[in-house]
Motif scaffolding. Sequence first.
Motif, mmCIF file in Angstrom:
data_model
loop_
_atom_site.group_PDB
_atom_site.id
_atom_site.type_symbol
_atom_site.label_atom_id
_atom_site.label_comp_id
_atom_site.label_asym_id
_atom_site.label_seq_id
_atom_site.Cartn_x
_atom_site.Cartn_y
_atom_site.Cartn_z
ATOM 1 N N ILE A 1 0.373 -1.057 -0.204
ATOM 2 C CA ILE A 1 -0.308 -0.160 -0.216
ATOM 3 C C ILE A 1 1.047 1.155 -0.601
ATOM 4 O O ILE A 1 1.571 1.504 0.980
ATOM 5 N N ARG A 2 0.678 2.496 -1.348
ATOM 6 C CA ARG A 2 1.886 3.132 -0.846
ATOM 7 C C ARG A 2 0.991 4.622 -1.387
ATOM 8 O O ARG A 2 -0.213 4.771 -2.410
ATOM 9 N N ASP A 3 0.816 5.205 -0.310
ATOM 10 C CA ASP A 3 1.089 6.711 -0.372
ATOM 11 C C ASP A 3 -1.240 6.727 -0.409
ATOM 12 O O ASP A 3 -1.318 7.286 -1.663
ATOM 13 N N LEU A 4 -1.393 6.362 -0.015
ATOM 14 C CA LEU A 4 -2.788 5.767 0.243
ATOM 15 C C LEU A 4 -4.379 6.603 0.297
ATOM 16 O O LEU A 4 -3.972 7.197 1.931
ATOM 17 N N HIS A 5 -4.617 7.833 -0.165
ATOM 18 C CA HIS A 5 -5.822 8.448 0.182
ATOM 19 C C HIS A 5 -6.896 7.613 -0.503
ATOM 20 O O HIS A 5 -7.587 7.714 -1.426
ATOM 21 N N VAL A 6 -7.723 7.919 0.953
ATOM 22 C CA VAL A 6 -9.261 7.656 0.522
ATOM 23 C C VAL A 6 -10.233 7.998 1.111
ATOM 24 O O VAL A 6 -10.392 9.349 2.013
ATOM 25 N N SER A 7 -11.437 9.078 0.186
ATOM 26 C CA SER A 7 -12.122 9.555 1.474
ATOM 27 C C SER A 7 -14.158 9.104 0.638
ATOM 28 O O SER A 7 -14.362 8.600 0.367
ATOM 29 N N VAL A 8 -15.157 9.228 1.466
ATOM 30 C CA VAL A 8 -16.500 9.098 1.421
ATOM 31 C C VAL A 8 -16.586 10.487 1.592
ATOM 32 O O VAL A 8 -16.861 11.339 1.403
ATOM 33 N N ASP A 9 -18.018 10.161 1.254
ATOM 34 C CA ASP A 9 -19.413 10.964 0.445
ATOM 35 C C ASP A 9 -19.820 11.096 1.720
ATOM 36 O O ASP A 9 -20.305 10.288 2.729
ATOM 37 N N VAL A 10 -19.905 12.412 2.175
ATOM 38 C CA VAL A 10 -20.670 12.788 3.039
ATOM 39 C C VAL A 10 -21.656 14.339 3.299
ATOM 40 O O VAL A 10 -21.602 14.275 2.404
ATOM 41 N N GLU A 11 -22.460 14.894 4.225
ATOM 42 C CA GLU A 11 -23.533 15.098 3.358
ATOM 43 C C GLU A 11 -22.787 16.449 3.344
ATOM 44 O O GLU A 11 -21.751 17.705 3.695
ATOM 45 N N VAL B 1 -1.722 6.205 2.994
ATOM 46 C CA VAL B 1 -0.818 5.769 4.049
ATOM 47 C C VAL B 1 -0.071 4.649 3.324
ATOM 48 O O VAL B 1 -0.264 4.062 2.290
ATOM 49 N N ASN B 2 1.246 4.185 3.820
ATOM 50 C CA ASN B 2 2.335 3.679 3.100
ATOM 51 C C ASN B 2 1.937 2.096 4.416
ATOM 52 O O ASN B 2 2.477 2.230 5.133
ATOM 53 N N LEU B 3 2.331 0.807 3.743
ATOM 54 C CA LEU B 3 2.011 -0.262 4.762
ATOM 55 C C LEU B 3 2.715 -1.394 3.149
ATOM 56 O O LEU B 3 1.988 -1.857 2.160
ATOM 57 N N THR B 4 2.912 -2.569 3.954
ATOM 58 C CA THR B 4 4.075 -3.400 3.412
ATOM 59 C C THR B 4 3.588 -5.151 4.227
ATOM 60 O O THR B 4 4.501 -5.186 5.468
ATOM 61 N N VAL B 5 2.633 -6.008 3.754
ATOM 62 C CA VAL B 5 2.247 -7.036 4.166
ATOM 63 C C VAL B 5 2.880 -8.023 3.391
ATOM 64 O O VAL B 5 2.133 -8.335 2.174
ATOM 65 N N THR C 1 -8.969 7.867 -3.838
ATOM 66 C CA THR C 1 -8.200 9.502 -4.861
ATOM 67 C C THR C 1 -7.001 9.582 -4.782
ATOM 68 O O THR C 1 -7.097 9.844 -6.150
ATOM 69 N N SER C 2 -5.880 8.676 -4.452
ATOM 70 C CA SER C 2 -4.610 8.785 -4.898
ATOM 71 C C SER C 2 -3.953 7.643 -4.440
ATOM 72 O O SER C 2 -4.101 7.110 -3.594
ATOM 73 N N GLY C 3 -2.966 7.237 -4.665
ATOM 74 C CA GLY C 3 -1.774 5.975 -3.932
ATOM 75 C C GLY C 3 -2.410 4.636 -4.963
ATOM 76 O O GLY C 3 -3.097 4.683 -5.525
ATOM 77 N N THR C 4 -1.577 3.779 -4.030
ATOM 78 C CA THR C 4 -2.187 2.198 -5.192
ATOM 79 C C THR C 4 -1.866 1.222 -4.355
ATOM 80 O O THR C 4 -1.360 1.657 -2.500
ATOM 81 N N VAL C 5 -2.974 -0.461 -4.529
ATOM 82 C CA VAL C 5 -2.262 -0.935 -3.394
ATOM 83 C C VAL C 5 -2.726 -2.271 -4.671
ATOM 84 O O VAL C 5 -2.968 -2.699 -5.759
ATOM 85 N N THR C 6 -1.498 -2.771 -4.912
ATOM 86 C CA THR C 6 -0.828 -4.328 -5.121
ATOM 87 C C THR C 6 -0.832 -5.251 -4.630
ATOM 88 O O THR C 6 -0.071 -4.802 -3.323
#
Length: 253
Positions: free
Chosen positions: A6-16, A26-30, A62-67
Amino acid sequence: MATLEIRDLHVSVDVEGGTKEILKGVNLTVRSGETHAIMGPNGSGKSTLAYSIAGHPKYTVTSGTVTLDGEDVLAMAIDERARAGLFLAMQYPVEVPGVTVSNFLRTAKTAIDGEAPKLRTWVKDVKGAMEHLRMDPAFAERNVNEGFSGGEKKRHEILQMELLQPQIAVLDETDSGLDVDALRIVSEGVNRAKESTDVGVLLITHYTRILQYIKPDFVHVFVDGRVAEEGGPELADRLEAEGYDRYVTAAKA
């Protein structure tokens, strides 16, 4: 060896009134055989990470990668992610009326492997896994999670993990709502899966009690959508003693 990156992961959700960014780089390797514990206060983005990996439509990357082994997970449909070797044990498992546990498990195994398991071997495997998890054999003919207690739902999640044999398992607060006995039994199930398949585990939790049974190799502190600190098992002990206040204060500064 499987590797989830997981590299530079940006995630958004819709709100009112617009959108809200939950994950903020977020950066993480498992890797196979590793256990990573993600800890943090409520609202820090832990479950958002889990559901983003799984492909929940509520969450927008919105940006970043998950492989996974170099393959773009974010380009995969949800079922393709499962077939690639990703597994999510949900914090709140849903009921599926009209679908029995036995049919659900065999259908899932067939979809992942591309062929139906041999019936005699499969029945033996299911029975053995249920015995280890102290699940009444009658559960096999009940509808998925319908009328199950919280602990029974969590055991069923780990039953799936043991039988489907993923490469990377994301366990979202598997310990929530469990009494001491159920926590031990569920943890033993995770450890069995690790020993038999070398699965990599991403374990999301608020508390250190499950880490007494499932020993982490790495601990990551999540605050305000980011990894605030990383360390070994000793970091979990420090969190138990000190809490998250200093991380929350630093995030607000």
